[in-house]
Design a protein around this motif. Structure first.
Motif, short mmCIF file in Angstrom:
data_model
loop_
_atom_site.label_atom_id
_atom_site.label_comp_id
_atom_site.label_asym_id
_atom_site.label_seq_id
_atom_site.Cartn_x
_atom_site.Cartn_y
_atom_site.Cartn_z
N GLY A 167 50.31 16.43 70.78
CA GLY A 167 51.51 17.22 70.84
C GLY A 167 52.67 17.12 70.10
O GLY A 167 53.75 17.74 70.36
N TYR A 168 52.74 16.12 69.38
CA TYR A 168 53.88 15.79 68.50
C TYR A 168 53.68 16.60 67.12
O TYR A 168 52.54 16.47 66.56
CB TYR A 168 54.27 14.56 68.05
N ASP A 169 54.68 17.72 66.87
CA ASP A 169 54.51 18.59 65.75
C ASP A 169 54.60 17.80 64.46
O ASP A 169 53.71 18.27 63.46
CB ASP A 169 55.68 19.82 65.69
#
Length: 293
Positions: A167-169
């Motif tokens: 979920g880290y962009d």
């Protein structure tokens, strides 16, 4: 393993036994095992053999080759992908046939674990050697070699956690080196927050897994997975991060030797962080202090 399994994946006579989904997946399954093999066979083993008569000087070997040991980090980072591929195809006729030809009692996955076991074994051997080499020439090298190997093990361990962040962009590599990671109780106190939220925040801590990079600290929520082996390995869902350029730290929080504060933008956001032990807190505070200075 390289001759009896990896090379056989390219053997036209065995091609009919390999399912299409497994073709071209050799690199995922074996990682850089050939690199590790060649390093030991051509370089490290020969170095070690030079010291057969002077075992106490063996620390030098490790120090000279320390950079090469980082190939293990690459191997370990690939391990979860390798494991999951193995689980899909472990009952494949191809693997059974290779195992039969080699007359191996154990299946391939036991051998794929060997490099991971080997890099953890070195530190035990070096510790043992140090015990008997207290005042002799070479003791300092042994100590330095041990410290370096422990450093590599820490990097391997940290990176195993880091690749499980979801979920880290952005690109995690842009945050600089990963310095520390670990689980904490976290309370928040935000100036902007609704007063009800602030009251709630004071009492109930959140469980957060923190990743300290040179340029940012990431807050993630740990999710335990059910399953075998690496499937059991937790994953971390990314919640938010703080840019280290705008971070401040309060090293002591009244009434608890395990707590410290990280604050952001001149105390606009304050995170009270409780480590599992005072020692863990001290290590983190020192690392953060180094980054900030």
């Amino acid at each position: 393993v390289l001759q009896g399994y990896a090379a056989e994946m390219d053997n036209p006579l065995m091609a009919h036994l390999i399912s299409p989904e497994l073709q071209n997946k050799k690199d995922i399954l074996f990682g850089n095992m050939d690199e590790i093999y060649h390093f030991h066979n051509r370089i490290f083993l020969r170095e070690l053999e030079n010291y057969v008569e002077y075992p106490e000087l063996v620390g030098r070997c490790f120090l000279d080759q320390m950079e090469d040991f980082q190939i293990y980090e690459k191997y370990c980072q690939n391990k979860p992908r390798s494991e999951s591929l193995w689980r899909q195809f472990s009952d494949s006729v191809f693997f059974q046939e290779c195992q039969r030809k080699l007359d191996h009692k154990l299946s391939l996955d036991s051998y794929l674990l060997k490099p991971v076991q080997r890099i953890t074994k070195y530190q035990l051997l070096l510790k043992e050697m140090l015990k008997y080499s207290k005042n002799c020439e070479g003791a300092e090298d042994l100590q330095e070699a041990l410290t370096s190997i422990l450093g590599i093990l820490k990097a391997v361990n940290d990176s195993m956690h880091q690749i499980a962040i979801t979920g880290y962009d952005g690109n995690l590599n842009e945050l600089g080196k990963l310095l520390m990671q670990g689980s904490f109780n976290v309370w928040t106190d935000h100036k902007k927050g609704h007063s009800k939220v602030k009251d709630l925040a004071r009492f109930k801590p959140m469980q957060r897994h923190l990743f300290l990079h040179e340029k940012a600290v990431l807050f993630c929520k740990k999710r335990e997975e059910n399953g075998e082996g690496y499937e059991k390995a937790p994953s971390y869902s990314y919640k938010h991060s703080l840019n280290m350029a705008a971070v401040g730290i309060t090293e002591n929080v009244k009434g608890d030797a395990k707590k410290f504060e990280i604050w952001y933008n001149a105390r606009e956001e304050v995170y009270i962080i409780q480590a599992p032990t005072p020692e863990v807190k001290a290590t983190w505070v020192n690392e953060i202090r180094k980054v900030l200075t």
